[in-house]
Scaffold this motif. Structure first.
Motif, PDB file in Angstrom:
ATOM      1  N   LEU A 364       0.981  -1.046  -0.126  1.00 20.78           N
ATOM      2  CA  LEU A 364      -0.054   0.254   0.150  1.00 20.78           C
ATOM      3  C   LEU A 364       1.002   1.322  -0.178  1.00 20.78           C
ATOM      4  O   LEU A 364       1.354   1.134   0.204  1.00 20.78           O
ATOM      5  N   PRO A 365       0.383   2.641  -0.338  1.00 25.84           N
ATOM      6  CA  PRO A 365       1.287   3.510  -1.118  1.00 25.84           C
ATOM      7  C   PRO A 365       1.999   4.213   0.670  1.00 25.84           C
ATOM      8  O   PRO A 365       1.075   4.017   1.175  1.00 25.84           O
ATOM      9  N   VAL A 366       2.777   4.827   1.221  1.00 26.39           N
ATOM     10  CA  VAL A 366       3.082   4.729   2.144  1.00 26.39           C
ATOM     11  C   VAL A 366       2.772   6.885   2.286  1.00 26.39           C
ATOM     12  O   VAL A 366       1.776   6.873   1.766  1.00 26.39           O
ATOM     13  N   ARG A 367       2.276   7.178   3.403  1.00 23.75           N
ATOM     14  CA  ARG A 367       1.304   8.150   3.943  1.00 23.75           C
ATOM     15  C   ARG A 367       1.901   8.880   4.848  1.00 23.75           C
ATOM     16  O   ARG A 367       2.595   8.724   6.006  1.00 23.75           O
ATOM     17  N   LEU A 578       4.862  19.410  -8.210  1.00 23.53           N
ATOM     18  CA  LEU A 578       4.825  18.176  -6.966  1.00 23.53           C
ATOM     19  C   LEU A 578       5.480  17.831  -6.412  1.00 23.53           C
ATOM     20  O   LEU A 578       6.182  17.615  -5.099  1.00 23.53           O
ATOM     21  N   TYR A 587      -1.613  17.867  -6.913  1.00 26.11           N
ATOM     22  CA  TYR A 587      -2.045  16.267  -7.061  1.00 26.11           C
ATOM     23  C   TYR A 587      -2.156  16.355  -8.952  1.00 26.11           C
ATOM     24  O   TYR A 587      -2.607  16.894  -9.798  1.00 26.11           O
ATOM     25  N   HIS A 588      -1.862  15.254  -9.139  1.00 33.46           N
ATOM     26  CA  HIS A 588      -1.370  14.815 -10.324  1.00 33.46           C
ATOM     27  C   HIS A 588      -3.175  14.573 -11.294  1.00 33.46           C
ATOM     28  O   HIS A 588      -3.385  12.982 -10.289  1.00 33.46           O
TER      29      HIS A 588
ATOM     30  N   SER B  77      -8.073   3.285   1.997  1.00 29.30           N
ATOM     31  CA  SER B  77      -7.245   2.387   1.744  1.00 29.30           C
ATOM     32  C   SER B  77      -6.780   2.108   2.727  1.00 29.30           C
ATOM     33  O   SER B  77      -5.694   0.748   3.593  1.00 29.30           O
ATOM     34  N   GLU B  78      -7.262   3.283   3.835  1.00 26.95           N
ATOM     35  CA  GLU B  78      -6.352   2.973   5.989  1.00 26.95           C
ATOM     36  C   GLU B  78      -7.391   1.618   6.262  1.00 26.95           C
ATOM     37  O   GLU B  78      -6.791   1.448   7.382  1.00 26.95           O
ATOM     38  N   VAL B  99      -8.806   9.558  -0.163  1.00 24.85           N
ATOM     39  CA  VAL B  99      -7.704  10.324  -0.470  1.00 24.85           C
ATOM     40  C   VAL B  99      -6.729   9.672  -0.100  1.00 24.85           C
ATOM     41  O   VAL B  99      -6.210   9.531  -0.155  1.00 24.85           O
ATOM     42  N   PRO B 100      -5.966   9.943  -1.475  1.00 21.01           N
ATOM     43  CA  PRO B 100      -4.727   9.224  -1.816  1.00 21.01           C
ATOM     44  C   PRO B 100      -3.562   9.728  -1.564  1.00 21.01           C
ATOM     45  O   PRO B 100      -3.578  11.398  -0.920  1.00 21.01           O
ATOM     46  N   PRO B 101      -2.306   9.608  -0.919  1.00 24.73           N
ATOM     47  CA  PRO B 101      -1.226  10.142  -0.008  1.00 24.73           C
ATOM     48  C   PRO B 101      -0.489  10.678  -1.198  1.00 24.73           C
ATOM     49  O   PRO B 101      -0.789  10.929  -2.300  1.00 24.73           O
ATOM     50  N   PHE B 102       0.031  11.816  -0.777  1.00 13.90           N
ATOM     51  CA  PHE B 102       0.577  12.566  -1.653  1.00 13.90           C
ATOM     52  C   PHE B 102       1.593  11.571  -2.191  1.00 13.90           C
ATOM     53  O   PHE B 102       2.022  12.479  -3.378  1.00 13.90           O
ATOM     54  N   THR B 103       2.768  10.811  -1.818  1.00  8.67           N
ATOM     55  CA  THR B 103       3.551  10.325  -2.169  1.00  8.67           C
ATOM     56  C   THR B 103       3.168   9.305  -3.849  1.00  8.67           C
ATOM     57  O   THR B 103       3.498   9.301  -4.586  1.00  8.67           O
ATOM     58  N   ALA B 105       1.095  10.694  -6.092  1.00  6.57           N
ATOM     59  CA  ALA B 105       1.147  11.820  -7.580  1.00  6.57           C
ATOM     60  C   ALA B 105       2.245  11.992  -7.627  1.00  6.57           C
ATOM     61  O   ALA B 105       2.719  12.958  -8.583  1.00  6.57           O
ATOM     62  N   MET B 108       5.219   7.523  -5.852  1.00  2.00           N
ATOM     63  CA  MET B 108       5.645   6.034  -5.227  1.00  2.00           C
ATOM     64  C   MET B 108       4.465   5.861  -4.977  1.00  2.00           C
ATOM     65  O   MET B 108       3.291   6.249  -3.379  1.00  2.00           O
ATOM     66  N   GLY B 109       4.405   4.592  -5.490  1.00  2.33           N
ATOM     67  CA  GLY B 109       3.494   4.033  -4.970  1.00  2.33           C
ATOM     68  C   GLY B 109       2.255   3.418  -6.283  1.00  2.33           C
ATOM     69  O   GLY B 109       1.444   5.016  -6.965  1.00  2.33           O
ATOM     70  N   VAL B 110       1.307   3.027  -5.831  1.00  4.89           N
ATOM     71  CA  VAL B 110       0.268   3.458  -6.476  1.00  4.89           C
ATOM     72  C   VAL B 110      -1.175   2.900  -5.515  1.00  4.89           C
ATOM     73  O   VAL B 110      -1.653   1.766  -5.027  1.00  4.89           O
ATOM     74  N   TYR B 111      -2.082   3.898  -5.918  1.00  2.10           N
ATOM     75  CA  TYR B 111      -2.579   3.759  -5.183  1.00  2.10           C
ATOM     76  C   TYR B 111      -3.949   2.737  -5.152  1.00  2.10           C
ATOM     77  O   TYR B 111      -4.970   2.172  -6.726  1.00  2.10           O
ATOM     78  N   PRO B 112      -4.324   1.964  -4.223  1.00  4.86           N
ATOM     79  CA  PRO B 112      -5.298   0.518  -4.252  1.00  4.86           C
ATOM     80  C   PRO B 112      -6.733   0.916  -5.146  1.00  4.86           C
ATOM     81  O   PRO B 112      -7.589   1.567  -4.798  1.00  4.86           O
TER      82      PRO B 112
END
Lengths: 620, 195
Positions: A364-367, A578, A587-588, B77-78, B99-103, B105, B108-112
């Motif tokens: 899962l993407p890091v927050r 960004l 955001y993109h 995702s959380e 609420v996709p993490p900034f990373t 964008a 860094m990583g793919v939102y599920p």
């Protein structure tokens, strides 16, 4: 007046205990997880109309010295800090232990196993052992409140500073407590001159050391019988293959696990007073058990005090992890493993391992934490990187450490090290005749805490670098405490505002300029002017005060004129904004094929209007 | 009473600490033993904010893996990230608005995918109630009322020993008067979504 029942934050429970103990003076410097103690004292004092003296001190040593003076005037005093704050106050603590007190002196030092919000996982109990002062280790908010009172009473009775060490899971737990009414302690200040003690020379220090050792022996005897905080559930005459000695949060955790698993075959010795350690009580427990597992956070303290090493399982034997929090799942697994290793019945529970494996496999993407939308620090870092792209960026402790996401922070050591490391880097490179550009960033509160000594030193020793003081007029990271620059005191009353410009000039700096970082062009220009000054033969250290109010603490003042922002089709998806500006509202947008603005996160600060190389971010 | 372990996961700024506070104050006035824990400090700046609410007699305020009875996820995702805390008997209530993490964008990583995430959660727990709660909050007056939608949904399931009336009274007593009407509307919408 009737007692009432309210839900208290753990730090509120500590505050309640201190106020109930008749604490007349409370000082503190904020730091997670201790920051809410002083505001909770303020809340109680205001609601009950007490005359307690409360201050945010400029740093932890200052806080402890102030409280110490009150305590040797016969009053009851406390000072509160986080565990690494106690390092700053260590000079004061070590000496105060020898001198002793007249009234009560409680030092609340909150630990951060994990760590969640600190640079180390250090264990305050080891500091207590080093200083030779008693330490109390609460396992929940309710016990923290009772221990705050007990600490004050012990301190006054034995004339010794006493440390209360709640860990983060106590500080930030909430529990319902009955309380009230609270009343003033009317004890008057009186100072009896005794230079052999209060200004003791080394010869007298030797005598005071002996006195301190005697106090500790007496306190150890008291702790042996302190059944409210030190207790076990052995059945008389029974022998056990395994027992557990635990304190603090690990006690609460293991107690719950044993109850859930219905394991009455494993006795627990709970220790609330790790130092001086109640050895006789531990001996009784040890003699009834073949093996004893020690669960304590974060370091090895009780384990060292258990003399029958062959029986002890813990960090030294590799059964307990030497870093990280003893979270329930960690304790569960390690106790289960010990049970299996000893041939005892293992735990029955199912920890849902396949769900854990699933989450781990999903990637899962890091927050990661980031500076808020509209944060003036973001604008400062953007300008700094633009003006001095090749510099070493020394920084410090606060929200702005997150400037590392923007490539604007290369180092973070301790409070004040932005300045001291900048001078250190300068001299290391200058020795080789290398003109290495260096830009240091430090927050206003951190500068007041530990900045001046390093700045004086750097000026005196002719170091050359740019120092940017990120002045957002608040201590933001720890929850919006006022700074000396603001002139507002802990209770909201007016104090004298300290001018950063004058302090910096007083340190011998001849280049001091103020700029609003929202004006990126002006700040970039000023940074270039500062560079020329630093590099000129008659120059020196250049200090820029980047002053703009925190967008969370002062939303109106921070953004007086809101600017609605949009992105045009001129956007080439270069992602410069960004990566280099990293505002959470940018955001993109896959569908539009360009950068877009998340309007619900955007604060309309308008700073991003200045950053796009293609001019695609415009006012709507 | 049996212990009920409730966990709320959210992203910083979604208001989960107020949601926990409402549950805590309601438990206090109902005489239900309550302990809670939360995370402050650096994690609050756009990170994951997690809080635990334990109803019943317990010592620890931290919830172990596999021990959550009710998981409330303010962000899909959380919710998925937290399912290690659940077991095959857990009830999960999740918002489906990402609420996709900034990373994400910056690559860094793919939102599920949300639907896939919800299916995965569903396969691991007893029951999943998933709905677009952010939209409801917006309809009630502001996305800031998301926390009230989620508490309403929790009340609608009847999974905690705190009644709808009690929770609404607590909202009246403990939240800002200027937002009261919006908060109660949001609560009702959440309640209807899960009951």
């Amino acid at each position: 007046m009737m007692k009432r029942k309210d839900i208290f934050l753990g730090n509120g429970a500590v505050a309640l205990g201190l106020v109930e103990a008749g604490c007349q003076i409370v000082t503190s410097y904020p730091g997670t997880p201790s920051s809410e103690i002083l505001p909770e004292v303020v809340r109680l004092v205001k609601s009950e109309g007490l005359n307690t003296y409360i201050e945010w001190s400029t740093n932890e040593k200052v806080a402890l010295d102030n409280a110490f003076a009150a305590a040797i005037s016969g009053k009851r005093a406390a000072c509160c800090m986080k565990q690494v704050g106690l390092n700053v106050a260590a000079d004061s603590l070590m000496s105060a232990a020898y001198l002793g007190t007249v009234g009560g002196l409680v030092i609340v030092s909150c630990d951060d196993p994990g760590p969640h919000s600190s640079q180390t996982e250090q264990d305050t109990r080891l500091m207590a052992r080093l200083a030779k002062v008693p330490v109390l280790d609460p396992s929940n908010p309710k016990e923290a409140r009772v221990m705050a009172r007990l600490a004050m009473e012990l301190s006054e009775e034995f004339r010794i500073p006493v440390i209360l060490r709640p860990a983060i899971r106590v500080c930030h737990a909430r529990q319902a407590l009955s309380w009230g009414p609270l009343k003033n302690n009317t004890k008057k200040a009186s100072f009896e001159k005794d230079p052999a003690r209060w200004a003791a020379t080394p010869r007298f220090r030797f005598i005071l050391h002996g006195e301190l050792n005697e106090k500790l022996k007496k306190i150890a005897r008291r702790f042996e019988g302190l059944t409210a905080h030190n207790f076990h559930d052995l059945e008389p005459g029974k022998k056990y293959p395994l027992g557990i000695i635990a304190g603090g949060i690990p006690y609460s955790v293991v107690r719950d696990i044993l109850t859930e698993e219905d394991r009455k075959d494993i006795p627990v010795l709970k220790i609330g007073t790790p130092y001086p350690f109640p050895e006789a009580l531990a001996d009784i427990f040890m003699s009834a058990c073949e093996k004893v597992l020690v669960l304590e956070e974060t370091d090895t303290v009780m384990e060292y005090f258990l003399r029958d090493r062959k029986k002890v399982l813990g960090r030294l034997s590799g059964h307990v992890p030497s870093e990280g929090e003893l979270a329930p799942q960690v304790v569960y697994r390690l106790v289960d493993k010990v049970l299996k290793d000893l041939g005892l019945a293992p735990f029955k529970g199912d920890r849902n391992q396949d769900a854990l494996d699933l989450v781990a496999s999903l990637d899962l993407p890091v927050r990661r934490p980031t500076l808020c939308a509209g944060c003036p620090h973001r604008a400062s870092f953007f300008a700094i990187r633009k003006a001095r792209p090749k510099a070493i960026f020394t920084s410090d402790i606060g929200c702005y450490t997150l400037g590392l996401n923007l490539g604007g922070v290369d180092t973070c050591l301790d409070m004040g090290a932005a300045i001291t490391m900048a001078s250190g880097f300068y001299h290391a490179f200058n020795q080789d005749q290398v003109a290495q550009p260096i830009v240091a960033t430090i927050g206003d509160s951190t500068f007041f805490h530990s900045g001046t000594a390093g700045l004086l030193n750097a000026v005196y020793n002719d170091a050359r670098f740019i120092l940017v003081i990120l002045d957002n007029e608040i201590t933001a990271m720890t929850g919006m405490q006022p700074t000396p620059g603001l002139g507002i005191r802990a209770d909201g009353s007016k104090g004298k505002a300290i001018s950063l410009e004058r302090v910096v000039a007083g340190c011998g700096v001849d280049f001091v300029e103020v700029v609003d970082p929202y004006e990126i062009k002006a700040m970039t220009k000023l940074l270039k002017k500062a560079t020329e000054y630093v590099n000129s033969s008659t120059g020196g250290i250049a200090v820029i005060i980047a002053r703009h109010p925190c967008v969370i603490a002062y939303p109106k003042e921070a953004i007086p004129e809101r600017k609605s922002v949009t992105v045009t089709d001129d956007c080439t998806e270069c992602n410069f904004c960004l990566e280099r500006f990293e505002c959470p509202a940018l955001y993109h947008d896959e569908e539009l094929g360009r950068t877009n603005i998340n309007q619900s996160l955007c604060t309309q600060c308008g700073v991003c209007l200045q950053i796009c190389p293609k001019g695609a971010i415009v006012e709507a | 009473m049996d212990t009920v372990r409730v966990m709320i996961v959210a992203v910083g700024g979604q208001g989960n600490l107020l949601a926990s506070r409402v549950l805590g104050e309601a438990a206090l006035s109902a005489g239900v033993p309550i302990r809670m824990s939360e995370i402050h400090g650096m994690a609050q700046r756009g990170g994951i904010v997690e809080s635990a609410i334990l109803l019943g007699e317990v010592n620890s305020t931290i919830i172990s893996d596999g021990e959550v009875d009710v998981l409330i996820g303010f962000e899909p995702s959380e919710t998925l990230r937290a399912i290690g805390k659940c077991n095959s008997d857990t009830l999960v209530i999740s918002n489906t608005a990402p609420v996709p993490p900034f990373t994400v964008a910056i690559g860094m990583g793919v939102y599920p995918e949300v639907e896939k995430s919800m299916n995965l959660i569903s396969s691991k727990v007893r029951r999943l109630i998933a709905f677009e709660a952010t939209g409801m909050a917006r309809e009630a007056g502001s996305i800031l009322a998301l926390n009230m939608v989620m508490i309403g949904a929790l009340a609608g399931t009847g999974s905690i020993p705190l009644s709808e009336d009690l929770l609404k009274q607590t909202i009246r007593d403990k939240t800002k008067k200027t937002f009261l009407e919006m908060n109660l509307k949001a609560f009702d919408m959440g309640y209807a979504a899960s009951s």
